[in-house]
Design a protein around this motif. Structure first.
Motif, PDB file in Angstrom:
ATOM      1  N   LEU A 102      -7.714  -0.629   4.102  1.00  0.00           N
ATOM      2  CA  LEU A 102      -7.073  -0.921   2.825  1.00  0.00           C
ATOM      3  C   LEU A 102      -6.038  -2.026   2.951  1.00  0.00           C
ATOM      4  O   LEU A 102      -5.950  -2.925   2.109  1.00  0.00           O
ATOM      5  CB  LEU A 102      -6.421   0.347   2.268  1.00  0.00           C
ATOM      6  CG  LEU A 102      -7.377   1.396   1.711  1.00  0.00           C
ATOM      7  CD1 LEU A 102      -6.716   2.765   1.691  1.00  0.00           C
ATOM      8  CD2 LEU A 102      -7.843   1.003   0.317  1.00  0.00           C
ATOM      9  N   LEU A 103      -5.250  -1.971   4.008  1.00  0.00           N
ATOM     10  CA  LEU A 103      -4.224  -2.994   4.221  1.00  0.00           C
ATOM     11  C   LEU A 103      -4.847  -4.367   4.453  1.00  0.00           C
ATOM     12  O   LEU A 103      -4.358  -5.377   3.930  1.00  0.00           O
ATOM     13  CB  LEU A 103      -3.339  -2.616   5.411  1.00  0.00           C
ATOM     14  CG  LEU A 103      -2.306  -1.522   5.130  1.00  0.00           C
ATOM     15  CD1 LEU A 103      -1.782  -0.926   6.434  1.00  0.00           C
ATOM     16  CD2 LEU A 103      -1.158  -2.082   4.309  1.00  0.00           C
ATOM     17  N   LEU A 123       0.843  -1.187   0.000  1.00  0.00           N
ATOM     18  CA  LEU A 123       0.000   0.000   0.000  1.00  0.00           C
ATOM     19  C   LEU A 123       0.885   1.245   0.000  1.00  0.00           C
ATOM     20  O   LEU A 123       1.799   1.376   0.813  1.00  0.00           O
ATOM     21  CB  LEU A 123      -0.924   0.010   1.215  1.00  0.00           C
ATOM     22  CG  LEU A 123      -1.948   1.143   1.273  1.00  0.00           C
ATOM     23  CD1 LEU A 123      -2.891   1.093   0.076  1.00  0.00           C
ATOM     24  CD2 LEU A 123      -2.731   1.084   2.582  1.00  0.00           C
ATOM     25  N   GLU A 144      -6.256  -5.619   0.967  1.00  0.00           N
ATOM     26  CA  GLU A 144      -5.300  -6.107  -0.013  1.00  0.00           C
ATOM     27  C   GLU A 144      -4.597  -7.368   0.421  1.00  0.00           C
ATOM     28  O   GLU A 144      -4.022  -8.071  -0.386  1.00  0.00           O
ATOM     29  CB  GLU A 144      -4.291  -5.008  -0.382  1.00  0.00           C
ATOM     30  CG  GLU A 144      -3.483  -4.450   0.736  1.00  0.00           C
ATOM     31  CD  GLU A 144      -2.089  -5.046   0.814  1.00  0.00           C
ATOM     32  OE1 GLU A 144      -1.837  -6.007   0.079  1.00  0.00           O
ATOM     33  OE2 GLU A 144      -1.284  -4.560   1.609  1.00  0.00           O
ATOM     34  N   SER A 183      -6.465   3.478   6.327  1.00  0.00           N
ATOM     35  CA  SER A 183      -5.252   2.726   5.985  1.00  0.00           C
ATOM     36  C   SER A 183      -5.359   1.280   6.451  1.00  0.00           C
ATOM     37  O   SER A 183      -4.979   0.356   5.718  1.00  0.00           O
ATOM     38  CB  SER A 183      -4.023   3.394   6.606  1.00  0.00           C
ATOM     39  OG  SER A 183      -3.866   4.712   6.133  1.00  0.00           O
ATOM     40  N   VAL A 198       1.314   1.693   6.671  1.00  0.00           N
ATOM     41  CA  VAL A 198       1.779   2.129   5.356  1.00  0.00           C
ATOM     42  C   VAL A 198       3.288   2.358   5.412  1.00  0.00           C
ATOM     43  O   VAL A 198       3.789   2.981   6.349  1.00  0.00           O
ATOM     44  CB  VAL A 198       1.060   3.428   4.924  1.00  0.00           C
ATOM     45  CG1 VAL A 198       1.689   4.010   3.665  1.00  0.00           C
ATOM     46  CG2 VAL A 198      -0.420   3.154   4.708  1.00  0.00           C
TER      47      VAL A 198
END
Length: 208
Positions: free
Chosen positions: A200-201, A4, A204, A197, A32
């Motif tokens: 999203l992490l 990311l 993915e 964040s 991140v």
């Protein structure tokens, strides 16, 4: 490699009620490890001052600080690298200025630009634009997932997709063969950059 990649936009952050250092700190705290400082409207002095605020944050978390376009700013800050576009300083010249220990990324928008690369001076590619996005006005040649897949299949370089990627579509993006995903508004414009964040992490990683 952490997959990311945060690309900053201070205007988007400001509209969400955040300062840019706050966004970067919260994103890094969430996990991140790639941060690109992209501030096209700042003066050189303001860009340097912003970078000087951001660098201690990225260093504290072991994150890479990449400067968009500005080789002079990257040199002054001793940043980890530079990301250039098709109309910026040619990447072989960037490498000559930065040295072999720094990271250089290049934006590409189509297969023709990929095939024009004849050098081992690059460390990764940023591939745009995947989905419509408010932070990039010229989206006349959107790649979509299929275009992204075709480019990934024809390069051995690490690749990061960018353009309209968020928690709802990042899993689809990661299934194209891409190395990672770069986001702007999905973190900078979120009420909680930390929670954005983290989401999203987690999204993915489902593929892994």
């Amino acid at each position: 490699m952490n997959r990311l990649y945060l690309v900053t936009d201070s205007d988007v952050a400001r509209k969400a009620g955040h300062t840019l250092p706050f966004v970067v700190e919260e994103a890094c705290r969430a996990g991140v490890r790639w941060v690109q400082l992209r501030e096209k409207d700042l003066s050189t002095r303001a860009f340097l001052e912003m970078g000087a605020e951001i660098k201690p944050i990225t260093q504290a978390y072991g994150a890479k600080l990449i400067i968009n376009d500005r080789v002079d700013v990257a040199l002054a800050l001793d940043a980890d690298g530079v990301h250039v576009g098709q109309d910026d300083m040619p990447y072989p010249m960037v490498r000559a200025l930065l040295g072999q220990d720094k990271i250089i990324g290049l934006s590409i928008n189509n297969l023709d630009e990929l095939q024009a690369i004849h050098s081992d001076e690059l460390d990764y590619l940023g591939i745009a634009t995947i989905f419509p996005t408010g932070t990039k006005q010229d989206t006349s040649s959107l790649l979509g997932l299929e275009g992204l897949r075709q480019i990934c299949a024809q390069t051995s370089l690490p690749t990061f997709a960018i353009g309209g990627i968020n928690a709802q579509n990042i899993q689809q993006v990661m299934q194209t063969g891409i190395t990672g995903a770069a986001v702007v508004s999905a973190i900078c414009g979120h009420p909680s950059p930390y929670e954005a964040s983290r989401e999203l992490l987690m999204s993915e990683r489902v593929k892994e």
